[in-house]
Motif scaffolding. Structure first.
Motif, PDB file in Angstrom:
ATOM      1  N   LEU A   1      46.732  52.186  44.872  1.00  0.00           N
ATOM      2  CA  LEU A   1      47.471  51.422  45.864  1.00  0.00           C
ATOM      3  C   LEU A   1      47.148  49.946  45.701  1.00  0.00           C
ATOM      4  CD1 LEU A   1      49.138  51.191  48.536  1.00  0.00           C
ATOM      5  CD2 LEU A   1      47.022  51.700  49.765  1.00  0.00           C
ATOM      6  N   LEU A   2      48.188  49.122  45.725  1.00  0.00           N
ATOM      7  CA  LEU A   2      48.005  47.668  45.660  1.00  0.00           C
ATOM      8  C   LEU A   2      48.681  47.013  46.856  1.00  0.00           C
ATOM      9  CD1 LEU A   2      48.728  46.667  41.947  1.00  0.00           C
ATOM     10  CD2 LEU A   2      46.562  46.434  43.169  1.00  0.00           C
ATOM     11  N   PHE A   3      47.946  46.142  47.526  1.00  0.00           N
ATOM     12  CA  PHE A   3      48.526  45.281  48.549  1.00  0.00           C
ATOM     13  C   PHE A   3      48.723  43.921  47.901  1.00  0.00           C
ATOM     14  CE2 PHE A   3      46.302  48.441  51.136  1.00  0.00           C
ATOM     15  CZ  PHE A   3      47.249  48.719  52.112  1.00  0.00           C
ATOM     16  N   LEU A   4      49.970  43.455  47.844  1.00  0.00           N
ATOM     17  CA  LEU A   4      50.271  42.184  47.187  1.00  0.00           C
ATOM     18  C   LEU A   4      50.881  41.183  48.162  1.00  0.00           C
ATOM     19  CD1 LEU A   4      52.062  43.288  43.868  1.00  0.00           C
ATOM     20  CD2 LEU A   4      49.744  42.417  44.103  1.00  0.00           C
ATOM     21  N   ASP A   5      50.316  39.990  48.189  1.00  0.00           N
ATOM     22  CA  ASP A   5      50.955  38.878  48.881  1.00  0.00           C
ATOM     23  C   ASP A   5      52.038  38.380  47.940  1.00  0.00           C
ATOM     24  OD1 ASP A   5      51.508  36.648  50.507  1.00  0.00           O
ATOM     25  OD2 ASP A   5      50.002  35.437  49.497  1.00  0.00           O
ATOM     26  N   ASN A   6      53.136  37.874  48.456  1.00  0.00           N
ATOM     27  CA  ASN A   6      54.159  37.366  47.541  1.00  0.00           C
ATOM     28  C   ASN A   6      53.953  35.895  47.225  1.00  0.00           C
ATOM     29  OD1 ASN A   6      56.489  37.796  45.893  1.00  0.00           O
ATOM     30  ND2 ASN A   6      57.592  36.510  47.335  1.00  0.00           N
ATOM     31  N   SER A   7      53.623  35.085  48.220  1.00  0.00           N
ATOM     32  CA  SER A   7      53.514  33.631  48.019  1.00  0.00           C
ATOM     33  C   SER A   7      52.120  33.254  47.552  1.00  0.00           C
ATOM     34  CB  SER A   7      53.824  32.896  49.330  1.00  0.00           C
ATOM     35  OG  SER A   7      55.087  33.279  49.793  1.00  0.00           O
ATOM     36  N   MET A   8      51.957  33.226  46.238  1.00  0.00           N
ATOM     37  CA  MET A   8      50.680  32.782  45.673  1.00  0.00           C
ATOM     38  C   MET A   8      50.968  31.613  44.743  1.00  0.00           C
ATOM     39  SD  MET A   8      48.630  36.364  45.087  1.00  0.00           S
ATOM     40  CE  MET A   8      49.900  37.273  44.234  1.00  0.00           C
ATOM     41  N   LYS A   9      49.927  30.901  44.361  1.00  0.00           N
ATOM     42  CA  LYS A   9      50.092  29.625  43.669  1.00  0.00           C
ATOM     43  C   LYS A   9      50.944  29.682  42.398  1.00  0.00           C
ATOM     44  CE  LYS A   9      45.985  27.540  45.642  1.00  0.00           C
ATOM     45  NZ  LYS A   9      45.557  28.663  46.480  1.00  0.00           N
ATOM     46  N   LYS A  10      50.535  30.465  41.399  1.00  0.00           N
ATOM     47  CA  LYS A  10      51.314  30.499  40.149  1.00  0.00           C
ATOM     48  C   LYS A  10      52.236  31.702  40.134  1.00  0.00           C
ATOM     49  CE  LYS A  10      47.995  27.998  37.289  1.00  0.00           C
ATOM     50  NZ  LYS A  10      46.914  28.204  36.320  1.00  0.00           N
ATOM     51  N   LEU A  11      51.679  32.850  39.840  1.00  0.00           N
ATOM     52  CA  LEU A  11      52.466  34.088  39.806  1.00  0.00           C
ATOM     53  C   LEU A  11      52.677  34.601  41.228  1.00  0.00           C
ATOM     54  CD1 LEU A  11      50.950  36.261  36.954  1.00  0.00           C
ATOM     55  CD2 LEU A  11      53.352  36.045  37.415  1.00  0.00           C
ATOM     56  N   THR A  12      53.918  34.889  41.573  1.00  0.00           N
ATOM     57  CA  THR A  12      54.165  35.483  42.890  1.00  0.00           C
ATOM     58  C   THR A  12      53.785  36.963  42.854  1.00  0.00           C
ATOM     59  OG1 THR A  12      56.412  36.206  42.392  1.00  0.00           O
ATOM     60  CG2 THR A  12      56.152  33.950  43.262  1.00  0.00           C
ATOM     61  N   GLY A  13      53.722  37.566  44.028  1.00  0.00           N
ATOM     62  CA  GLY A  13      53.452  38.999  44.098  1.00  0.00           C
ATOM     63  C   GLY A  13      54.534  39.800  43.398  1.00  0.00           C
ATOM     64  N   LEU A  14      55.774  39.343  43.541  1.00  0.00           N
ATOM     65  CA  LEU A  14      56.887  40.041  42.898  1.00  0.00           C
ATOM     66  C   LEU A  14      56.771  39.972  41.377  1.00  0.00           C
ATOM     67  CD1 LEU A  14      59.493  41.633  43.142  1.00  0.00           C
ATOM     68  CD2 LEU A  14      60.731  39.472  43.376  1.00  0.00           C
ATOM     69  N   GLU A  15      56.455  38.800  40.835  1.00  0.00           N
ATOM     70  CA  GLU A  15      56.278  38.665  39.376  1.00  0.00           C
ATOM     71  C   GLU A  15      55.107  39.523  38.894  1.00  0.00           C
ATOM     72  OE1 GLU A  15      57.885  34.041  39.020  1.00  0.00           O
ATOM     73  OE2 GLU A  15      55.786  34.430  39.440  1.00  0.00           O
ATOM     74  N   THR A  16      54.051  39.553  39.686  1.00  0.00           N
ATOM     75  CA  THR A  16      52.887  40.379  39.357  1.00  0.00           C
ATOM     76  C   THR A  16      53.286  41.854  39.337  1.00  0.00           C
ATOM     77  OG1 THR A  16      51.443  38.747  40.415  1.00  0.00           O
ATOM     78  CG2 THR A  16      50.510  40.929  40.023  1.00  0.00           C
ATOM     79  N   ALA A  17      54.036  42.279  40.363  1.00  0.00           N
ATOM     80  CA  ALA A  17      54.473  43.680  40.460  1.00  0.00           C
ATOM     81  C   ALA A  17      55.361  44.073  39.276  1.00  0.00           C
ATOM     82  CB  ALA A  17      55.211  43.900  41.778  1.00  0.00           C
ATOM     83  N   LYS A  18      56.234  43.145  38.842  1.00  0.00           N
ATOM     84  CA  LYS A  18      57.110  43.441  37.689  1.00  0.00           C
ATOM     85  C   LYS A  18      56.268  43.742  36.451  1.00  0.00           C
ATOM     86  CE  LYS A  18      61.122  40.699  39.090  1.00  0.00           C
ATOM     87  NZ  LYS A  18      61.863  39.454  38.864  1.00  0.00           N
ATOM     88  N   GLN A  19      55.216  42.947  36.238  1.00  0.00           N
ATOM     89  CA  GLN A  19      54.357  43.175  35.070  1.00  0.00           C
ATOM     90  C   GLN A  19      53.592  44.492  35.212  1.00  0.00           C
ATOM     91  OE1 GLN A  19      52.161  39.922  33.341  1.00  0.00           O
ATOM     92  NE2 GLN A  19      53.457  38.425  34.388  1.00  0.00           N
ATOM     93  N   ILE A  20      53.155  44.792  36.424  1.00  0.00           N
ATOM     94  CA  ILE A  20      52.424  46.040  36.668  1.00  0.00           C
ATOM     95  C   ILE A  20      53.328  47.242  36.400  1.00  0.00           C
ATOM     96  CG2 ILE A  20      51.446  47.457  38.533  1.00  0.00           C
ATOM     97  CD1 ILE A  20      50.259  44.767  39.613  1.00  0.00           C
TER      98      ILE A  20
END
Length: 128
Positions: free
Chosen positions: A56-75
């Motif tokens: 399980l991952l809890f991701l914030d979306n608004s982060m400095k460089k990579l957003t949570g959504l961009e991170t999730a796409k890579q995951i």
């Protein structure tokens, strides 16, 4: 062991989520392996370097460089993490943008104990 990742650039937000999870642990008698990350980059680096697998991952979306959504796409592109449940904890109003990565849920920040309990119940039931 059930492994949970919390990724948010604000330490207080990470600590609050972890506190909710610890309350759940005490109430239900579970023990989770919890890891905190201050950025999407840090999370992805940990996944690549140590071949970590999160349930399980809890991701914030608004982060400095990579957003949570961009991170999730890579995951989602990673075979080992394709079954990971992702929950966005965000202040964003547009929740539809997250649907492309099939999140388990999108929770408005900061979330509540009830939200976290329901999410943990759901992912543990799926794993049973």
């Amino acid at each position: 062991m059930f492994t949970i990742g919390i990724c948010d650039d604000r330490p207080l937000c990470r600590q609050l989520l972890e506190a909710f999870i610890h309350i759940y642990e005490e109430e239900k008698g579970f023990l989770f392996d919890i890891h905190q990350f201050g950025s999407g980059e840090e999370l992805l680096e940990e996944l690549n370097k140590h071949s970590m697998i999160f349930d399980l991952l809890f991701l914030d979306n608004s982060m400095k460089k990579l957003t949570g959504l961009e991170t999730a796409k890579q995951i989602r592109q990673s075979d080992s993490m394709s079954t990971c449940s992702i929950v966005f904890v965000t202040s964003a109003d547009d929740h539809d943008q997250f649907m492309q990565v099939q999140p388990l849920q999108v929770v408005c920040k900061p979330g509540t104990q009830e939200h976290i309990d329901a999410i943990l119940d759901k992912v543990l039931a799926k794993k049973a």
